[in-house]
Scaffold this active site. Structure first.
Site, mmCIF file in Angstrom:
data_model
loop_
_atom_site.group_PDB
_atom_site.id
_atom_site.type_symbol
_atom_site.label_atom_id
_atom_site.label_comp_id
_atom_site.label_asym_id
_atom_site.label_seq_id
_atom_site.Cartn_x
_atom_site.Cartn_y
_atom_site.Cartn_z
ATOM 1 N N HIS A 82 1.106 -1.159 0.039
ATOM 2 C CA HIS A 82 -0.001 -0.050 0.020
ATOM 3 C C HIS A 82 0.822 1.379 0.080
ATOM 4 O O HIS A 82 1.845 1.275 0.798
ATOM 5 C CB HIS A 82 -1.009 -0.144 1.251
ATOM 6 C CG HIS A 82 -1.741 1.121 1.315
ATOM 7 N ND1 HIS A 82 -2.919 1.254 0.637
ATOM 8 C CD2 HIS A 82 -1.631 2.512 1.795
ATOM 9 C CE1 HIS A 82 -3.405 2.624 0.748
ATOM 10 N NE2 HIS A 82 -2.625 3.362 1.480
ATOM 11 N N ASP A 161 -14.828 2.981 7.491
ATOM 12 C CA ASP A 161 -13.815 3.665 7.214
ATOM 13 C C ASP A 161 -14.199 4.719 6.068
ATOM 14 O O ASP A 161 -14.048 5.969 5.968
ATOM 15 C CB ASP A 161 -12.557 3.105 6.618
ATOM 16 C CG ASP A 161 -11.714 4.020 5.991
ATOM 17 O OD1 ASP A 161 -11.057 4.779 6.681
ATOM 18 O OD2 ASP A 161 -11.231 4.082 4.801
ATOM 19 N N ARG A 168 -14.178 12.919 7.956
ATOM 20 C CA ARG A 168 -12.977 13.698 8.353
ATOM 21 C C ARG A 168 -12.669 14.541 7.116
ATOM 22 O O ARG A 168 -12.183 15.594 7.751
ATOM 23 C CB ARG A 168 -11.957 12.548 8.330
ATOM 24 C CG ARG A 168 -11.809 11.615 9.783
ATOM 25 C CD ARG A 168 -11.329 10.316 9.480
ATOM 26 N NE ARG A 168 -9.845 10.951 9.118
ATOM 27 C CZ ARG A 168 -9.012 10.067 8.484
ATOM 28 N NH1 ARG A 168 -9.150 8.939 8.029
ATOM 29 N NH2 ARG A 168 -7.747 10.665 8.268
ATOM 30 N N SER A 183 -7.229 4.077 9.360
ATOM 31 C CA SER A 183 -8.123 4.106 8.183
ATOM 32 C C SER A 183 -7.452 3.149 7.017
ATOM 33 O O SER A 183 -7.899 2.396 6.465
ATOM 34 C CB SER A 183 -8.223 5.512 7.577
ATOM 35 O OG SER A 183 -8.338 5.671 6.136
ATOM 36 N N LYS A 187 -8.566 -1.272 6.081
ATOM 37 C CA LYS A 187 -8.729 -1.668 4.693
ATOM 38 C C LYS A 187 -7.804 -3.023 4.406
ATOM 39 O O LYS A 187 -8.136 -3.984 3.882
ATOM 40 C CB LYS A 187 -8.590 -0.655 3.632
ATOM 41 C CG LYS A 187 -9.658 0.375 4.050
ATOM 42 C CD LYS A 187 -9.551 1.527 2.878
ATOM 43 C CE LYS A 187 -8.760 2.469 3.512
ATOM 44 N NZ LYS A 187 -8.772 4.093 3.153
#
Ligand code: URA
Length: 440
Positions: A82, A161, A168, A183, A187
């Site tokens: 990621h 999320d 947010r 967050s 995932k």
């Protein structure tokens, strides 16, 4: 339990229990906790922070708010990766096939562009015909048969999320390390891989602007993943300049294919090698030197490029565009941004470069906007390069020449040419593992 008391406890600096966090998050998803109370809690977390155990509990509650993908039907270790976001950041298109060509399974869900940053799924869809939405059965079958599939994230993953991020975004609570860590990791935990390599970008084009903040975000994400039984490591990579020279979806696919064929830009190739080597290490393929050599070998012998072609073909993509990027549809117009004076590029704000590409049509200004896959920017001169008056610094591509003035103004707004050649930042600053931080 009352939401009021949970907000007050965090406001006063207390540590929330798993039950309190579950009450707030699950209530928010179910609609029994209203936006204004969740906003107040998020702001209290923003101001007071969270202990590591608290962040790990929040992440787990968020992950379990949606589907938890079970990848056990796919044999072997599955490794995910990621990136916290960047401009010109096309590393997934290179390293996923590299790692798969080394025999490690990639069952990956990726995202779309967000603000000035690009996303892998938009880039994949620039290859005509590519399907980025597969059924679970198709996804598992493809990974079992060819070792790799990259698809868009299902709307059922970490549903809390999705709702909390949107809140947010409009309550000035995005830039909070425990909230970003939970967050992202909610995932990643839900997506089911055994090992996760995090690419935490740092610089003016990234969420994290300083090395200390980037290391802290990496440390928290590694701690969360480790607490949930995953093998996790993070590299802190530079985002004070875009990776490679191309920004925009089809342009970035073309550049990624060049890297896979051994003729890509040196900075992008090097970052991809380091990320791929670290993914292979997490998969237990050996030490850093052995894993790097493995990644170099599959680039040099063409097997990584072949794996990439195989993946796109399996997902319906026109692989002729990968073989010959000249076959991508081209933008109708191009426009050079030229240097007005001699000197060196001492600053080239990455967020502004990303925003210029969005103005050309390569990204979205609203969620509903369509992307122009051919639009974008090719940088001829980057941070540290010498320029002479009249040199083309970059070329802008779009289907409508009326888009060029605003994009050029945006690009120039972050460009400084000075007399002294600046020192270049390193490509990779540090590695964070459960064992600690190694600075390079
Ligand atoms: N990316 C995410 O997925 N979440 C954040 O909070 C920030 C970046």
């Amino acid at each position: 339990m009352r939401m009021y008391d949970i907000i007050a406890k965090k406001r006063d600096g207390g540590t929330l229990t798993r039950e309190e966090l579950a009450f707030a998050v699950n209530g928010y998803v179910a609609g029994t906790v209203p936006d204004y109370q969740m906003s107040a809690l998020l702001m209290a977390i923003y101001l007071r922070g969270m202990a590591d155990a608290e962040t790990a509990a929040l992440t787990e509650v968020m992950a379990r708010s949606g589907e938890m993908v079970d990848l056990s039907a796919i044999a072997g270790i599955k490794v995910d990766k990621h990136s916290t976001g960047g401009v010109g950041d096309k590393t997934t298109l290179v390293i996923a096939p590299v790692v798969a060509a080394c025999g490690v399974k990639i069952a990956k869900m990726s995202g779309r562009g967000l603000g000035h940053t690009g996303g892998t799924i938009d880039k994949m869809e620039a290859v005509p015909g590519t399907r980025t939405s597969l059924t679970q059965e198709e996804f598992f079958r493809q990974v079992n048969e060819i070792g790799i599939a990259v698809i868009g994230q299902s709307g059922q993953i970490a549903v809390a999320d999705k709702k909390m991020y949107a809140l947010r975004d409009v309550t000035a609570t995005v830039g909070c390390i425990p909230l970003i860590a939970s967050s992202i990791m909610s995932k990643k935990l839900a997506a089911g891989s055994d090992a996760i390599l995090l690419d935490v970008t740092m610089g003016d084009g990234a969420f994290m602007k300083t090395l200390d903040d980037a290391i802290e975000l990496a440390r928290q994400m590694v701690a969360i993943g480790t607490a949930h039984g995953r093998k996790v490591a993070a590299l802190i990579t530079d985002m004070d300049k875009p990776l490679g020279r191309s920004i925009g979806n089809a342009l970035e696919v073309a550049e990624s294919m060049a890297v896979l064929q051994g003729k890509g830009p040196a900075d992008l190739t090097e970052v991809c090698l380091q990320l791929a080597a670290n993914m292979l290490m997490l998969a237990g393929k050996g030490d850093e030197a052995a894993c790097r050599a493995m990644a170099q070998r599959v680039l040099a012998d063409g097997s990584a490029f072949a794996k990439c072609r195989q993946m796109f073909a399996a997902q319906g993509g026109d692989v002729a565009c990968l073989d010959d990027p000249g076959r991508f549809r081209k933008a109708k117009y191009s426009h050079d941004v030229t240097a007005a004076q001699a000197g060196y590029i001492v600053k080239n704000d990455v967020e502004k470069i990303g925003n210029a590409s969005v103005l050309l049509g390569a990204g979205r200004l609203t969620k509903e906007d369509a992307i122009d896959f051919a639009a974008g920017i090719i940088m001829h001169k980057k941070l540290g390069d010498a320029v002479r008056p009249g040199d083309a610094i970059c070329t802008l591509y779009a289907d409508d020449p009326a888009l060029f003035p605003a994009a050029e103004e945006m690009y120039r707004g972050g460009l400084v040419i000075g007399a002294e050649q600046p020192a270049l930042p390193p490509l990779v600053y540090a590695r964070v593992t459960p064992g600690g931080v190694e600075r390079f």
